[in-house]
Design a protein around this motif. Structure first.
Motif, short mmCIF file in Angstrom:
data_model
loop_
_atom_site.label_atom_id
_atom_site.label_comp_id
_atom_site.label_asym_id
_atom_site.label_seq_id
_atom_site.Cartn_x
_atom_site.Cartn_y
_atom_site.Cartn_z
N ARG A 39 0.65 -1.36 0.04
CA ARG A 39 0.06 -0.02 -0.13
C ARG A 39 0.79 1.26 -0.07
NH1 ARG A 39 -4.87 -1.55 -1.59
NH2 ARG A 39 -5.97 -3.00 -0.24
N HIS A 40 2.09 1.10 0.35
CA HIS A 40 3.03 2.42 0.32
C HIS A 40 4.34 1.84 0.10
CE1 HIS A 40 4.57 6.19 1.63
NE2 HIS A 40 5.42 5.61 2.48
N LEU A 41 5.08 2.74 -0.64
CA LEU A 41 6.49 2.23 -1.11
C LEU A 41 7.24 3.78 -0.81
CD1 LEU A 41 6.69 -0.11 -4.12
CD2 LEU A 41 7.67 -0.62 -1.85
N GLU A 42 8.28 3.82 -0.36
CA GLU A 42 9.06 5.01 -0.36
C GLU A 42 10.61 4.98 -0.14
OE1 GLU A 42 9.16 8.96 2.85
OE2 GLU A 42 7.61 7.44 2.96
N ARG A 43 11.40 5.87 -0.81
CA ARG A 43 12.77 5.60 -0.89
C ARG A 43 13.17 7.15 -0.05
NH1 ARG A 43 14.66 3.50 -6.32
NH2 ARG A 43 15.63 1.44 -5.74
N LEU A 44 13.97 7.14 0.98
CA LEU A 44 14.50 8.29 2.00
C LEU A 44 15.60 8.64 1.15
CD1 LEU A 44 14.02 7.09 5.43
CD2 LEU A 44 12.34 8.38 3.89
N PRO A 45 16.15 9.78 1.07
CA PRO A 45 17.14 10.50 0.29
C PRO A 45 18.32 9.97 0.81
CG PRO A 45 15.54 12.39 1.07
CD PRO A 45 14.93 11.12 1.78
N LEU A 46 19.52 9.93 0.31
CA LEU A 46 20.73 9.62 0.68
C LEU A 46 21.35 10.51 1.57
CD1 LEU A 46 22.15 8.04 -2.62
CD2 LEU A 46 21.82 6.69 -0.64
N GLY A 47 22.09 10.02 2.47
CA GLY A 47 22.88 10.83 3.30
C GLY A 47 21.84 11.51 4.52
N LEU A 48 20.38 10.93 4.58
CA LEU A 48 19.87 11.32 5.63
C LEU A 48 20.30 10.67 6.98
CD1 LEU A 48 17.38 13.21 5.76
CD2 LEU A 48 15.93 11.16 5.55
N ALA A 49 20.32 11.46 8.06
CA ALA A 49 20.73 11.01 9.16
C ALA A 49 20.05 10.08 9.87
CB ALA A 49 21.17 12.13 10.07
N TYR A 50 20.36 8.78 10.72
CA TYR A 50 19.45 7.97 10.92
C TYR A 50 18.29 8.64 12.14
CZ TYR A 50 22.52 4.48 8.69
OH TYR A 50 23.12 3.63 7.62
N PRO A 51 18.70 9.45 12.90
CA PRO A 51 17.42 9.93 13.67
C PRO A 51 16.39 10.46 12.81
CG PRO A 51 19.62 10.17 14.75
CD PRO A 51 20.28 9.70 13.28
N VAL A 52 16.88 11.16 11.73
CA VAL A 52 15.96 11.58 10.86
C VAL A 52 15.00 10.56 10.42
CG1 VAL A 52 15.32 13.53 9.05
CG2 VAL A 52 17.22 13.73 10.78
N GLN A 53 15.68 9.65 9.72
CA GLN A 53 15.11 8.55 9.26
C GLN A 53 14.15 7.69 10.05
OE1 GLN A 53 17.40 5.75 6.97
NE2 GLN A 53 19.03 7.08 6.60
N VAL A 54 14.54 7.63 11.41
CA VAL A 54 13.58 7.10 12.38
C VAL A 54 12.50 7.76 12.72
CG1 VAL A 54 13.54 6.43 14.84
CG2 VAL A 54 15.67 5.77 13.56
#
Length: 227
Positions: A68-83
């Motif tokens: 139902r949802h697919l997403e790629r996060l930008p390269l270089g994004l800090a892990y706390p921001v990804q979380v």
């Protein structure tokens, strides 16, 4: 000899299921993090099928796993921001009503998984390995062979149980990854699975770990590679 009375046979009803899973393949410096929201549904039907051998009636059902949802996060994004991004997705309905979060911490290790715990998300953690058998290490941690993940994804695709909505923004990228995936066999006869050189497999793995977690206990590693 009396005649079997089918009305006396034991009935095995189908159980309705509507569950959600969020699979996260955590990337490193050159690989993006990918996120997949997967809906597992079982719908019982009115029709029942007789089993003469066991003298039972089994209720028919349909089962699907819908991406139902697919997403790629930008390269270089800090892990706390990804979380935090994952946390924001988990607050959306219907995921906020008990969805299971499953992360692949193979490349990044436990410290990144610990950031999820510190945020209160407490994910189920998967480390992708070689071999043929999945093993559990504690209540929330598994080692799962890549062959198990990919074979399970393949079999559900071919039965039509795994469905990917064409309207999803990264659906085309996922299909490209499936096409680029390849199986290699070493001189020792060991099979490995990876994206072709210069391509990614993050979307495939985000779907595969969510699907594996939804079907764990019924997954076996099949020595074939279909893509």
């Amino acid at each position: 000899m009396g005649v079997n009375n089918r009305s006396d046979w034991r009935q095995i009803p189908a159980r309705a299921v509507d569950r959600w899973f969020l699979g996260v393949d955590l990337g490193q410096s050159t690989d993006p993090t990918a996120i997949c929201a997967l809906n597992h549904r079982i719908v019982p039907h009115e029709k029942w099928t007789a089993n003469e051998l066991n003298e039972t009636w089994r209720q028919e059902r349909t089962e699907h796993f819908d991406v139902r949802h697919l997403e790629r996060l930008p390269l270089g994004l800090a892990y706390p921001v990804q979380v935090q991004r994952v946390a924001a997705i988990m607050t959306r309905p219907p995921l906020n009503a008990g969805a299971k979060l499953v992360i692949d911490e193979t490349g990044v290790g436990r410290p990144v998984g610990d950031i999820f715990d510190a945020t209160g998300l407490h994910p189920y953690r998967v480390t992708i390995t070689a071999g043929l058998e999945s093993t559990q290490h504690g209540a929330h941690t598994w080692h799962v062979p890549k062959g198990v993940l990919i074979s399970n994804l393949d079999s559900r695709l071919h039965t039509g149980e795994l469905r990917i909505a064409a309207a999803l923004g990264d659906a085309g990228a996922l299909r490209d990854e499936l096409q680029d995936f390849q199986r290699k066999v070493s001189e020792a006869g060991r099979a490995t699975y990876a994206a072709r050189t210069g391509t990614h497999d993050d979307l495939v793995l985000s779907v595969a770990i969510a699907l594996w977690f939804a079907t764990r206990g019924s997954v076996t590693c099949v020595e074939k590679f279909p893509f």
